[in-house]
Design a protein around this motif. Structure first.
Motif, PDB file in Angstrom:
ATOM      1  N   PHE A 148      82.639  58.575  66.735  1.00  0.00           N
ATOM      2  CA  PHE A 148      82.384  59.996  66.960  1.00  0.00           C
ATOM      3  C   PHE A 148      83.398  60.560  67.957  1.00  0.00           C
ATOM      4  O   PHE A 148      83.796  59.892  68.917  1.00  0.00           O
ATOM      5  N   VAL A 149      83.787  61.792  67.711  1.00  0.00           N
ATOM      6  CA  VAL A 149      84.525  62.574  68.698  1.00  0.00           C
ATOM      7  C   VAL A 149      83.501  63.258  69.590  1.00  0.00           C
ATOM      8  O   VAL A 149      82.509  63.812  69.098  1.00  0.00           O
ATOM      9  N   ILE A 150      83.729  63.228  70.920  1.00  0.00           N
ATOM     10  CA  ILE A 150      82.789  63.847  71.858  1.00  0.00           C
ATOM     11  C   ILE A 150      83.437  65.079  72.470  1.00  0.00           C
ATOM     12  O   ILE A 150      84.552  65.008  73.007  1.00  0.00           O
ATOM     13  N   THR A 151      82.749  66.197  72.397  1.00  0.00           N
ATOM     14  CA  THR A 151      83.201  67.444  73.018  1.00  0.00           C
ATOM     15  C   THR A 151      82.048  68.065  73.801  1.00  0.00           C
ATOM     16  O   THR A 151      80.902  67.636  73.674  1.00  0.00           O
ATOM     17  N   ALA A 152      82.365  69.060  74.607  1.00  0.00           N
ATOM     18  CA  ALA A 152      81.309  69.777  75.318  1.00  0.00           C
ATOM     19  C   ALA A 152      80.571  70.674  74.333  1.00  0.00           C
ATOM     20  O   ALA A 152      81.197  71.362  73.524  1.00  0.00           O
ATOM     21  N   ALA A 153      79.253  70.665  74.391  1.00  0.00           N
ATOM     22  CA  ALA A 153      78.474  71.534  73.512  1.00  0.00           C
ATOM     23  C   ALA A 153      78.568  72.984  73.969  1.00  0.00           C
ATOM     24  O   ALA A 153      78.445  73.903  73.163  1.00  0.00           O
ATOM     25  N   GLY A 154      78.780  73.185  75.254  1.00  0.00           N
ATOM     26  CA  GLY A 154      78.956  74.530  75.794  1.00  0.00           C
ATOM     27  C   GLY A 154      80.277  74.594  76.534  1.00  0.00           C
ATOM     28  O   GLY A 154      81.350  74.530  75.948  1.00  0.00           O
ATOM     29  N   SER A 155      80.208  74.680  77.873  1.00  0.00           N
ATOM     30  CA  SER A 155      81.408  74.682  78.702  1.00  0.00           C
ATOM     31  C   SER A 155      81.693  73.275  79.191  1.00  0.00           C
ATOM     32  O   SER A 155      80.779  72.505  79.494  1.00  0.00           O
ATOM     33  N   SER A 156      82.972  72.941  79.313  1.00  0.00           N
ATOM     34  CA  SER A 156      83.341  71.623  79.835  1.00  0.00           C
ATOM     35  C   SER A 156      83.046  71.508  81.327  1.00  0.00           C
ATOM     36  O   SER A 156      83.137  70.417  81.885  1.00  0.00           O
ATOM     37  N   PHE A 157      82.701  72.612  81.969  1.00  0.00           N
ATOM     38  CA  PHE A 157      82.270  72.552  83.364  1.00  0.00           C
ATOM     39  C   PHE A 157      80.826  72.066  83.471  1.00  0.00           C
ATOM     40  O   PHE A 157      80.391  71.634  84.531  1.00  0.00           O
ATOM     41  N   ASN A 158      80.100  72.186  82.389  1.00  0.00           N
ATOM     42  CA  ASN A 158      78.680  71.850  82.389  1.00  0.00           C
ATOM     43  C   ASN A 158      78.410  70.856  81.266  1.00  0.00           C
ATOM     44  O   ASN A 158      78.213  71.231  80.123  1.00  0.00           O
ATOM     45  N   LEU A 159      78.428  69.568  81.617  1.00  0.00           N
ATOM     46  CA  LEU A 159      78.304  68.536  80.604  1.00  0.00           C
ATOM     47  C   LEU A 159      76.884  68.005  80.504  1.00  0.00           C
ATOM     48  O   LEU A 159      76.664  66.809  80.297  1.00  0.00           O
ATOM     49  N   SER A 160      75.935  68.894  80.617  1.00  0.00           N
ATOM     50  CA  SER A 160      74.541  68.501  80.405  1.00  0.00           C
ATOM     51  C   SER A 160      74.224  68.404  78.921  1.00  0.00           C
ATOM     52  O   SER A 160      73.208  67.827  78.534  1.00  0.00           O
ATOM     53  N   THR A 161      75.092  68.947  78.059  1.00  0.00           N
ATOM     54  CA  THR A 161      74.956  68.796  76.607  1.00  0.00           C
ATOM     55  C   THR A 161      76.310  68.424  76.023  1.00  0.00           C
ATOM     56  O   THR A 161      77.325  69.051  76.347  1.00  0.00           O
ATOM     57  N   LEU A 162      76.316  67.378  75.178  1.00  0.00           N
ATOM     58  CA  LEU A 162      77.544  66.895  74.560  1.00  0.00           C
ATOM     59  C   LEU A 162      77.388  66.890  73.051  1.00  0.00           C
ATOM     60  O   LEU A 162      76.314  66.591  72.530  1.00  0.00           O
ATOM     61  N   LYS A 163      78.469  67.198  72.363  1.00  0.00           N
ATOM     62  CA  LYS A 163      78.442  67.217  70.903  1.00  0.00           C
ATOM     63  C   LYS A 163      79.174  65.997  70.352  1.00  0.00           C
ATOM     64  O   LYS A 163      80.320  65.728  70.705  1.00  0.00           O
ATOM     65  N   PHE A 164      78.516  65.249  69.467  1.00  0.00           N
ATOM     66  CA  PHE A 164      79.083  64.085  68.800  1.00  0.00           C
ATOM     67  C   PHE A 164      79.343  64.456  67.336  1.00  0.00           C
ATOM     68  O   PHE A 164      78.408  64.812  66.618  1.00  0.00           O
ATOM     69  N   THR A 165      80.590  64.366  66.914  1.00  0.00           N
ATOM     70  CA  THR A 165      80.974  64.700  65.544  1.00  0.00           C
ATOM     71  C   THR A 165      81.610  63.482  64.889  1.00  0.00           C
ATOM     72  O   THR A 165      82.543  62.883  65.440  1.00  0.00           O
ATOM     73  N   SER A 166      81.117  63.112  63.718  1.00  0.00           N
ATOM     74  CA  SER A 166      81.642  61.953  62.998  1.00  0.00           C
ATOM     75  C   SER A 166      83.116  62.158  62.673  1.00  0.00           C
ATOM     76  O   SER A 166      83.516  63.228  62.199  1.00  0.00           O
ATOM     77  N   THR A 167      83.932  61.126  62.909  1.00  0.00           N
ATOM     78  CA  THR A 167      85.355  61.227  62.581  1.00  0.00           C
ATOM     79  C   THR A 167      85.593  61.143  61.083  1.00  0.00           C
ATOM     80  O   THR A 167      86.637  61.582  60.590  1.00  0.00           O
TER      81      THR A 167
END
Length: 477
Positions: A436-455
């Motif tokens: 999975f690629v991991i990105t910030a679900a919202g702002s990268s300043f606030n990593l309380s939620t992370l998005k996992f997307t299948s490669t």
């Protein structure tokens, strides 16, 4: 030569003899054509007019003291409107107002005191909250006879004719406090609510992360614990305590843009200019210096954060959010299958219920696990774990399924039985065994939620909610 000297002394005698009546030829007139009192009165009128010049008032970035600790060292955003009848409306929403919107009206005046001084000359429960010599009820320390120690009288240091800003200096504490205009039509309560919401989103007290302050590509600083507006800023790679340096800041809003301004400017020999104010760019999710765009504040690298979070000491976990919009439609089908599958299982005629999926470190197995959580016909949730090898890569993570995990007694029976009984459990545990690629679900300043997307399939993604925990050293992650 003798004639020249005689002429000089004759002129000097003439001037002395007539000093009370005339001046010598060529002598300058008095450089002021008005008395000091007249000049001070005009100065007061001029600066009073400039305070009134903004019809919707000003946003004041107020710092009670030059301390580096909260609350005396924190900044406070105060809105104020100066009226022609010498009343002033002061509004705020911070800890000194109980974190609710408060407004108060009092008197104001620009007085003569070795220069123009703005004074709030009748009691204002908003403005004077910072100078009242009373114990601050919401702190653990006693500040009796000091309180927050702030000013309510300010020397007017700079006030340009166009009233584009105003710089005030606390008469007692000598702190510099910038005033910027509030646009016409802007509601004070909404303005403060917007700024507070933005601050909490970017610098959330519940977000397990920090950010970087970059003075060019080769000079990078860590910026930790910014939620209270007094972050610790220190060179990246150095010890955070040995090199601690606290820098209070405030956020303001102008139009649709948000600005972050530090109380004290960063001035270093190797910098081209200084860094004090930055503007937030919502497209790039970064703050850029208003004087030099090479000065950048950015969030923590997301994949690196997840790796450090996973390897941190102490208990921590991530929960896949099952809320609408937090998983892709394709991933939702697997969650729906789990819900349907557990509902068909019975315990004393009571159906099981699917609760959710959780990623965590299991001390019994000494491995990372994806847990399937459910209720076995009761209101108490239980879970079965499945072991994974976790390989951290540049932009994300790769999970490889290794088999059922053991319970507290070391047995893998429960996890094995659930996986063998429910095809949906086998399907979800197999599905999670990929990259999975991991990105910030919202702002990268606030990593309380992370998005996992299948490669391998961008239509397969989910968002996890990261629990903020403290390790054995007390450091938050």
């Amino acid at each position: 030569m003798d004639n020249i000297l005689k002429l000089f002394y004759g002129c000097l005698v003439c001037c002395v003899a007539n000093a009370t009546f005339t001046s010598c030829a060529g002598e300058e007139d008095d450089i002021f054509d008005k008395t000091a009192a007249e000049r001070l009165n005009e100065s007061s009128a001029k600066y009073s007019a400039r305070l009134e010049a903004q019809p919707n008032g000003w946003a004041m970035q107020y710092y009670p003291t030059y301390y580096d600790e909260s609350p005396q060292g924190s900044g406070y955003l105060i809105l104020m409107r100066f009226n022609p009848d010498y009343s002033v409306d002061v509004s705020m929403d911070n800890r000194f107002s109980g974190n609710v919107y408060a407004t108060a009206t009092s008197g104001w005046e620009v007085i003569k005191d070795n220069g123009p001084v703005l004074t709030f000359n009748t009691y204002n429960r908003c403005m004077h909250a910072f100078s009242d010599p009373e114990d601050i009820s919401w702190t653990s320390d006693s500040e009796q006879s000091e309180g927050c120690g702030g000013d309510y009288e300010f020397i007017i240091v700079d006030a340009p004719e166009d009233a584009s800003y105003m710089m005030l200096k606390g008469k007692k504490r000598n702190t510099y406090n910038l005033l910027t205009p509030v646009e016409e039509g802007v509601d004070y309560q909404q303005y403060l609510a917007d700024v507070k919401a933005f601050h909490n989103k970017i610098f959330s007290a519940d977000a397990p992360t920090g950010c970087y302050l970059c003075f060019g590509a080769d000079s990078i600083y860590c910026m930790d614990d910014a939620s209270d507006g007094v972050p610790n800023i220190y060179p990246m790679g150095s010890d955070a305590i040995a090199n601690e340096s606290f820098h209070p800041f405030l956020v303001t809003k102008r139009g649709q843009d948000y600005y972050l301004r530090f109380r004290d400017a960063f001035e270093k020999d190797y910098l081209d200019g200084k860094l004090q104010e930055l503007r937030y760019d919502s497209i790039q999710d970064c703050f850029f210096g208003t004087d030099n765009a090479e000065f950048v504040m950015r969030g923590y690298p997301v994949p690196r954060f997840f790796r450090e979070y996973s390897n941190a000491k102490g208990d921590r976990h991530c929960d896949i959010s099952t809320e609408q919009g937090m998983v892709s439609d394709k991933f939702r089908t697997y969650l729906d299958a789990l819900t349907a599958g557990f509902s068909q299982m019975k315990n004393k005629n009571k159906a099981y219920g699917f609760v959710g999926l959780q990623y965590r470190w299991n001390g019994v197995n000494n491995s990372f696990q994806w847990l399937v959580r459910y209720t076995p016909g009761t209101n108490t949730a239980t879970s079965v774990g499945y072991n994974y090898t976790t390989e951290f890569i540049d932009d994300g993570v790769k999970f490889t399924y290794n088999g059922p995990g053991a319970d507290a007694k070391g047995a893998t029976t429960a996890a094995t039985n659930v996986r063998n009984t429910l095809e949906a459990v086998a399907n979800i545990t197999d599905l999670l065994s990929q990259q999975f690629v991991i990105t910030a679900a919202g702002s990268s300043f606030n990593l309380s939620t992370l998005k996992f997307t299948s490669t391998s399939d961008p239509e397969l993604w989910f968002i996890v909610q990261v629990a903020k925990v403290s390790d054995n050293t007390g450091t938050s992650h």
